[in-house]
Design an enzyme around this catalytic site. Structure first.
Site, PDB file in Angstrom:
ATOM      1  N   ILE A  12      -8.487   9.489 -11.988  1.00 27.33           N
ATOM      2  CA  ILE A  12      -8.709   9.012 -13.367  1.00 27.33           C
ATOM      3  C   ILE A  12      -9.883   9.749 -14.011  1.00 27.33           C
ATOM      4  CG2 ILE A  12      -9.113   6.947 -14.775  1.00 27.33           C
ATOM      5  CD1 ILE A  12      -7.712   5.409 -12.400  1.00 27.33           C
ATOM      6  N   ASP A  31     -19.451  14.203  -8.141  1.00 27.43           N
ATOM      7  CA  ASP A  31     -18.496  13.691  -7.156  1.00 27.43           C
ATOM      8  C   ASP A  31     -18.951  14.203  -5.788  1.00 27.43           C
ATOM      9  OD1 ASP A  31     -15.174  12.835  -7.702  1.00 27.43           O
ATOM     10  OD2 ASP A  31     -15.954  13.124  -5.662  1.00 27.43           O
ATOM     11  N   LEU A  33     -16.815  14.673  -3.433  1.00 28.91           N
ATOM     12  CA  LEU A  33     -15.580  15.339  -2.958  1.00 28.91           C
ATOM     13  C   LEU A  33     -15.025  14.677  -1.695  1.00 28.91           C
ATOM     14  CD1 LEU A  33     -16.528  19.105  -3.580  1.00 28.91           C
ATOM     15  CD2 LEU A  33     -15.221  17.589  -5.072  1.00 28.91           C
ATOM     16  N   ASN A  35     -12.893  12.336  -1.701  1.00 28.93           N
ATOM     17  CA  ASN A  35     -11.474  12.029  -1.919  1.00 28.93           C
ATOM     18  C   ASN A  35     -10.911  12.872  -3.065  1.00 28.93           C
ATOM     19  OD1 ASN A  35      -9.057  10.703  -1.441  1.00 28.93           O
ATOM     20  ND2 ASN A  35      -9.552   9.006  -2.801  1.00 28.93           N
ATOM     21  N   ASP A  58     -23.439  12.576  -3.819  1.00 25.60           N
ATOM     22  CA  ASP A  58     -23.073  11.189  -3.557  1.00 25.60           C
ATOM     23  C   ASP A  58     -23.885  10.324  -4.535  1.00 25.60           C
ATOM     24  OD1 ASP A  58     -22.962   8.581  -2.622  1.00 25.60           O
ATOM     25  OD2 ASP A  58     -23.073   9.152  -0.512  1.00 25.60           O
ATOM     26  N   SER A 124     -10.663  -3.351 -12.402  1.00 21.85           N
ATOM     27  CA  SER A 124      -9.251  -3.417 -12.019  1.00 21.85           C
ATOM     28  C   SER A 124      -8.670  -4.778 -12.357  1.00 21.85           C
ATOM     29  CB  SER A 124      -9.151  -3.186 -10.511  1.00 21.85           C
ATOM     30  OG  SER A 124      -7.874  -3.557 -10.046  1.00 21.85           O
ATOM     31  N   TYR A 150     -11.974  -4.610  -1.535  1.00 19.63           N
ATOM     32  CA  TYR A 150     -11.982  -3.669  -2.663  1.00 19.63           C
ATOM     33  C   TYR A 150     -12.036  -4.447  -3.986  1.00 19.63           C
ATOM     34  CZ  TYR A 150      -9.643  -1.185  -6.445  1.00 19.63           C
ATOM     35  OH  TYR A 150      -9.309  -0.698  -7.682  1.00 19.63           O
ATOM     36  N   LYS A 154     -15.060  -4.888  -7.150  1.00 25.41           N
ATOM     37  CA  LYS A 154     -14.880  -4.766  -8.610  1.00 25.41           C
ATOM     38  C   LYS A 154     -15.426  -6.010  -9.311  1.00 25.41           C
ATOM     39  CE  LYS A 154     -12.855  -0.759  -8.646  1.00 25.41           C
ATOM     40  NZ  LYS A 154     -13.636   0.404  -9.084  1.00 25.41           N
ATOM     41  N   TYR A 178      -8.153  -1.796 -15.231  1.00 29.66           N
ATOM     42  CA  TYR A 178      -6.932  -0.977 -15.166  1.00 29.66           C
ATOM     43  C   TYR A 178      -5.800  -1.776 -14.547  1.00 29.66           C
ATOM     44  CZ  TYR A 178     -10.422   2.889 -14.879  1.00 29.66           C
ATOM     45  OH  TYR A 178     -11.475   3.735 -15.059  1.00 29.66           O
ATOM     46  N   ASN A 180      -1.749  -0.546 -13.426  1.00 26.13           N
ATOM     47  CA  ASN A 180      -1.321   0.376 -12.359  1.00 26.13           C
ATOM     48  C   ASN A 180      -1.184   1.802 -12.877  1.00 26.13           C
ATOM     49  OD1 ASN A 180      -0.548  -2.394 -11.387  1.00 26.13           O
ATOM     50  ND2 ASN A 180       0.107  -1.204  -9.614  1.00 26.13           N
ATOM     51  N   ARG A 232       5.056  -4.876 -12.146  1.00 25.45           N
ATOM     52  CA  ARG A 232       3.710  -4.345 -12.414  1.00 25.45           C
ATOM     53  C   ARG A 232       3.664  -3.681 -13.782  1.00 25.45           C
ATOM     54  NH1 ARG A 232       2.923  -7.110  -8.825  1.00 25.45           N
ATOM     55  NH2 ARG A 232       1.885  -6.747  -6.823  1.00 25.45           N
TER      56      ARG A 232
HETATM   57  C1  UD1 Z   1      -3.150  -2.095  -5.979  1.00 27.15           C
HETATM   58  C2  UD1 Z   1      -4.335  -3.009  -5.937  1.00 27.15           C
HETATM   59  C3  UD1 Z   1      -5.107  -2.846  -7.219  1.00 27.15           C
HETATM   60  C4  UD1 Z   1      -5.465  -1.407  -7.430  1.00 27.15           C
HETATM   61  C5  UD1 Z   1      -4.214  -0.568  -7.457  1.00 27.15           C
HETATM   62  C6  UD1 Z   1      -4.565   0.901  -7.569  1.00 27.15           C
HETATM   63  C7  UD1 Z   1      -4.462  -5.364  -5.179  1.00 27.15           C
HETATM   64  C8  UD1 Z   1      -3.710  -6.627  -4.934  1.00 27.15           C
HETATM   65  N1  UD1 Z   1      -3.821  -4.358  -5.714  1.00 27.15           N
HETATM   66  O1  UD1 Z   1      -2.260  -2.611  -6.959  1.00 27.15           O
HETATM   67  O2  UD1 Z   1      -6.263  -3.588  -7.162  1.00 27.15           O
HETATM   68  O3  UD1 Z   1      -6.193  -1.247  -8.619  1.00 27.15           O
HETATM   69  O4  UD1 Z   1      -3.506  -0.769  -6.253  1.00 27.15           O
HETATM   70  O5  UD1 Z   1      -3.502   1.600  -8.073  1.00 27.15           O
HETATM   71  O6  UD1 Z   1      -5.617  -5.306  -4.883  1.00 27.15           O
HETATM   72  N2  UD1 Z   1       5.099  -1.147  -3.015  1.00 27.15           N
HETATM   73  C9  UD1 Z   1       6.229  -0.970  -2.264  1.00 27.15           C
HETATM   74  N3  UD1 Z   1       6.250   0.023  -1.331  1.00 27.15           N
HETATM   75  C10 UD1 Z   1       5.195   0.869  -1.128  1.00 27.15           C
HETATM   76  C11 UD1 Z   1       4.032   0.682  -1.922  1.00 27.15           C
HETATM   77  C12 UD1 Z   1       4.014  -0.339  -2.853  1.00 27.15           C
HETATM   78  O7  UD1 Z   1       7.210  -1.698  -2.402  1.00 27.15           O
HETATM   79  O8  UD1 Z   1       5.267   1.739  -0.263  1.00 27.15           O
HETATM   80  C13 UD1 Z   1       5.077  -2.204  -4.036  1.00 27.15           C
HETATM   81  C14 UD1 Z   1       3.985  -3.233  -3.791  1.00 27.15           C
HETATM   82  O9  UD1 Z   1       4.437  -4.249  -2.957  1.00 27.15           O
HETATM   83  C15 UD1 Z   1       3.697  -3.715  -5.218  1.00 27.15           C
HETATM   84  C16 UD1 Z   1       4.019  -2.493  -6.084  1.00 27.15           C
HETATM   85  O10 UD1 Z   1       4.807  -1.635  -5.282  1.00 27.15           O
HETATM   86  O11 UD1 Z   1       4.560  -4.740  -5.540  1.00 27.15           O
HETATM   87  C17 UD1 Z   1       2.792  -1.754  -6.529  1.00 27.15           C
HETATM   88  O12 UD1 Z   1       1.977  -1.499  -5.395  1.00 27.15           O
HETATM   89  P1  UD1 Z   1       0.680  -0.592  -5.455  1.00 27.15           P
HETATM   90  O13 UD1 Z   1       1.006   0.722  -6.035  1.00 27.15           O
HETATM   91  O14 UD1 Z   1       0.056  -0.612  -4.088  1.00 27.15           O
HETATM   92  O15 UD1 Z   1      -0.258  -1.304  -6.502  1.00 27.15           O
HETATM   93  P2  UD1 Z   1      -0.748  -2.836  -6.564  1.00 27.15           P
HETATM   94  O16 UD1 Z   1      -0.670  -3.508  -5.269  1.00 27.15           O
HETATM   95  O17 UD1 Z   1      -0.091  -3.473  -7.735  1.00 27.15           O
END
Ligand code: UD1
Length: 340
Positions: A12, A31, A33, A35, A58, A124, A150, A154, A178, A180, A232
């Site tokens: 971001i 940064d 670096l 990640n 850092d 977040s 995490y 926040k 934010y 997703n 989402r």
């Molecule tokens: C997570 C974090 C959020 C963070 C964001 C960063 C939590 C609960 N969520 O959001 O704080 O800011 O990442 O982008 O703390 N899914 C699958 N298969 C996969 C991966 C994900 O089905 O391999 C599904 C998950 O179950 C979820 C959706 O996809 O329903 C989104 O997942 P993800 O991208 O990990 O984001 P969040 O969990 O919404």
């Protein structure tokens, strides 16, 4: 006057650097670096044709930060730096609390020392926890039902920043929650590059499409949503970056603490995202249904009225744009890696 972007070479941070530079702001990136890669600095220059100063530092290192503030005239900070893997934070909580809180406290101490009065913070939607119902509004209670360290960092940092601004009435703090972020810059030069097996959905989809992962596991199809998979608020990272520019402009004109959701206001399910990705890119992504992932909640999407009315910002890109740009980035980055 320059704006300091901590975590400036990250996903971001790098997109925000581009949008800030495009509008004529002077930008300094810092940064460690841990990640991200140094090549991002040149790519930002390539996209914008502008100069960018970079420090490999850092942010917890106060002495190093003081040197940066000594050498530059810094008007404000956009604070992205921090560990961000939900799963890792559950396994290594101390590492998350130490890194994310220490770095924030260091930057605030240095800002205080140098009378630097503006900060935009990467928060977040996770701070809304699991007890609220969609759409999430900024007024809702935060903290209840946060499921991982995490997310707690926040939440805690939001509190620290609010307290800091309360004690110094000339401070301006903007907390950006934010939803997703996915997608990538349309040039395919910058994007999200997770270390190891991706924990988030979109990088897992693109890596599966690229053949690096065998199949995507969909974590649960029995949620109370229109198709059983989680819903989402996916937002294009370039829209998100523009949200930071709007927040920066707001911070220039206001003091105190303000909080904004950065999302689209629309929920898409995991199945819908996957199907759109396959359709717009004409590629099949093998998938299986698996059990629910611990800590996931069924529906997460933003109420975006406040950002629209106060910041004059609104996400513009579609879910198709997000899928197309994520895939372009994945492919171009693979080609570059193989080419090296
Ligand atoms: C997570 C974090 C959020 C963070 C964001 C960063 C939590 C609960 N969520 O959001 O704080 O800011 O990442 O982008 O703390 N899914 C699958 N298969 C996969 C991966 C994900 O089905 O391999 C599904 C998950 O179950 C979820 C959706 O996809 O329903 C989104 O997942 P993800 O991208 O990990 O984001 P969040 O969990 O919404």
């Amino acid at each position: 006057m320059a704006v300091l972007l901590t975590g400036g070479t990250g996903f971001i941070g790098s997109h925000t650097a581009v949008e800030m530079l495009k509008l004529g702001n002077e930008v300094i990136l810092v940064d460690d670096l841990s990640n991200s890669e140094i090549s991002v600095v040149d790519r930002i220059k390539k996209i914008t044709g502008k100069k960018v100063k970079f420090y490999e530092t850092d942010v917890s290192d106060k002495k190093a930060l003081e040197k940066i503030f000594d050498e530059n005239n810094i008007e404000g900070v956009i604070h992205f730096a921090g560990f961000k893997s939900v799963g890792e934070s559950v396994k290594k909580p101390l590492m998350y609390y130490k890194n994310n809180l220490d770095s924030t406290l260091s930057i605030l101490e240095v800002m205080k020392e140098y009378k630097c009065k503006k900060m935009i913070f990467s928060s977040s939607a996770t701070v809304y926890g699991s007890k609220n119902t969609v759409p999430f509004t900024e007024e809702m209670e935060t903290g209840r039902g946060i499921s991982n360290p995490y997310g707690w960092t926040k939440y805690m940092i939001e509190q620290i920043l609010s307290d800091f601004a309360f004690a110094d009435k000339s401070m301006s703090i903007v907390l950006l929650r934010y939803f997703n972020p996915i997608g990538a810059h349309e040039s395919g030069l910058i994007g999200e590059k997770p270390d190891g097996i991706p924990g988030n959905l979109m990088p897992f989809i693109t890596q599966t499409a690229a053949g690096i992962r065998d199949r995507l596991t969909i974590f649960g199809d029995d949620y109370p949503t229109r198709d059983g998979s989680c819903e989402r608020d996916f937002i294009h990272v370039v829209d998100l970056a523009k949200g930071h520019v709007a927040a920066w402009e707001y911070a220039l004109e206001h003091t105190g603490t303000e909080v904004f959701n950065l999302g689209t206001g629309n929920g898409y399910t995991v199945f819908e995202l996957l199907n759109t990705f396959q359709k717009v890119n004409g590629i099949e992504v093998p998938s299986v249904i698996g059990p629910r992932r611990e800590g996931d909640i069924a529906r997460v999407y933003a109420d975006v009225k406040k950002a629209e009315s106060v910041l004059g910002w609104k996400a513009e890109k579609t879910i198709e744009d997000m899928c197309r740009d994520s895939w372009r980035w994945e492919q171009k980055e693979r080609q570059r890696t193989i080419g090296n």
